[in-house]
Scaffold this active site. Structure first.
Site, PDB file in Angstrom:
ATOM      1  N   TYR A 119     -13.795   6.450 -13.954  1.00 25.05           N
ATOM      2  CA  TYR A 119     -13.662   5.246 -13.133  1.00 25.05           C
ATOM      3  C   TYR A 119     -14.266   4.034 -13.837  1.00 25.05           C
ATOM      4  O   TYR A 119     -13.642   2.967 -13.897  1.00 25.05           O
ATOM      5  CB  TYR A 119     -14.365   5.465 -11.796  1.00 25.05           C
ATOM      6  CG  TYR A 119     -14.358   4.261 -10.886  1.00 25.05           C
ATOM      7  CD1 TYR A 119     -13.207   3.892 -10.204  1.00 25.05           C
ATOM      8  CD2 TYR A 119     -15.519   3.512 -10.696  1.00 25.05           C
ATOM      9  CE1 TYR A 119     -13.202   2.794  -9.349  1.00 25.05           C
ATOM     10  CE2 TYR A 119     -15.524   2.413  -9.850  1.00 25.05           C
ATOM     11  CZ  TYR A 119     -14.361   2.061  -9.185  1.00 25.05           C
ATOM     12  OH  TYR A 119     -14.364   0.968  -8.348  1.00 25.05           O
ATOM     13  N   ASP A 174       0.858  -1.183   0.000  1.00 25.04           N
ATOM     14  CA  ASP A 174       0.000   0.000   0.000  1.00 25.04           C
ATOM     15  C   ASP A 174       0.898   1.238   0.000  1.00 25.04           C
ATOM     16  O   ASP A 174       2.073   1.162   0.375  1.00 25.04           O
ATOM     17  CB  ASP A 174      -0.899   0.006   1.242  1.00 25.04           C
ATOM     18  CG  ASP A 174      -2.213   0.746   1.006  1.00 25.04           C
ATOM     19  OD1 ASP A 174      -2.177   1.983   0.844  1.00 25.04           O
ATOM     20  OD2 ASP A 174      -3.264   0.095   0.973  1.00 25.04           O
ATOM     21  N   VAL A 214     -20.478  -1.609   1.588  1.00 27.17           N
ATOM     22  CA  VAL A 214     -20.240  -0.642   2.657  1.00 27.17           C
ATOM     23  C   VAL A 214     -18.993  -1.039   3.423  1.00 27.17           C
ATOM     24  O   VAL A 214     -18.619  -2.208   3.484  1.00 27.17           O
ATOM     25  CB  VAL A 214     -21.443  -0.558   3.617  1.00 27.17           C
ATOM     26  CG1 VAL A 214     -22.635   0.074   2.923  1.00 27.17           C
ATOM     27  CG2 VAL A 214     -21.800  -1.932   4.155  1.00 27.17           C
TER      28      VAL A 214
END
Length: 245
Positions: free
Chosen positions: A151, A36, A185
């Site tokens: 996107y 990351d 979510v």
């Protein structure tokens, strides 16, 4: 323990969906390398998860970063069996609001990053006798969405990359598949971008009447990485509660 003995690399693994993948892969017996750009969060997560996990700072846009991360993963774990191209960024706006810079930024991470990763991983996967690559796309890669031209088109490109490379790499024993999540979510991409009223409208539009969970997406990724999916390649698996029907 579907992944016992396997070494898996996950990009964008420090938070959100990527973090969930890392945790679930570890629970299934894999040794997990994750990377990351968020170094502080990545190091914190790796320290919490123990010896079978390693974190590497990594900008997926940089070819030299890919070479380093693959090499260090092999040094630590002795090889590589699977790659999850999870790193991604979201941009939302009309064609008049988006810019060439935003287009480049999204494609550099979502498309170029995945392509660079696959190219870097192929030799080490082949050396292990084959392996599995999972590209994370999106339900916006199967239908048109207003204000998602940047996107959305990047995720359509991931579908094309998956199909072409599945065919190209099959002779090497390397499977390439894509997962196409719907509204999930708790990932950081959806959260905070829509108010409660809009979120509820999205939920009602889903035939199954609920959002997809992170664990459901991770379970699908795990299946594609496992030997249970040994004959699955070139597939694009929607997991969106029927929203794209």
């Amino acid at each position: 323990m579907k992944l016992a003995g396997k070494v898996i690399l996950v990009t964008g693994g420090a938070r959100g969906m990527g973090e969930n993948h890392v945790r679930r892969l570890l629970a299934e017996g894999a040794r997990v390398a994750f990377s990351d750009v968020d170094v502080a969060r990545g190091e914190q997560l790796a320290a919490a998860l123990g010896r079978e996990v390693r974190f590497f700072p990594h900008d997926v846009r940089r070819e030299e970063d890919w070479k380093r991360v693959i090499e260090e993963t092999c040094q630590v774990f002795g090889g590589l069996d699977g790659l999850v191209n999870n790193a991604g960024i979201l941009s939302r706006g009309s064609i008049l609001e988006e810019t060439l810079d935003s287009l480049r930024a999204v494609y550099e991470v979502n498309v170029f990053g995945a392509w660079l990763g696959i190219r870097a991983a192929v030799p080490v996967l082949e050396a292990r006798g084959g392996g599995s690559i999972v590209n994370v796309a999106s339900q916006v890669a199967v239908r048109g969405w207003v204000d998602y031209s940047v996107y959305g088109s990047s995720k359509w490109a991931i579908r094309g990359l998956t199909r072409h490379l599945a065919l190209e790499l099959a002779a090497k024993g390397i499977r390439v598949n894509a997962v196409l999540p719907g509204a999930v979510v708790g990932t950081g991409l959806l959260d905070g971008r829509l108010d409660e009223e809009r979120l509820e409208a999205v939920r009602r539009s889903i035939p199954l009447g609920r959002f997809v969970t992170r664990d459901e997406v991770s379970s699908l990724v795990i299946h594609l990485l496992s030997d249970e999916a040994a004959s699955i390649t070139g597939s694009e698996l929607l997991i969106d509660g029927g929203a794209s029907i």
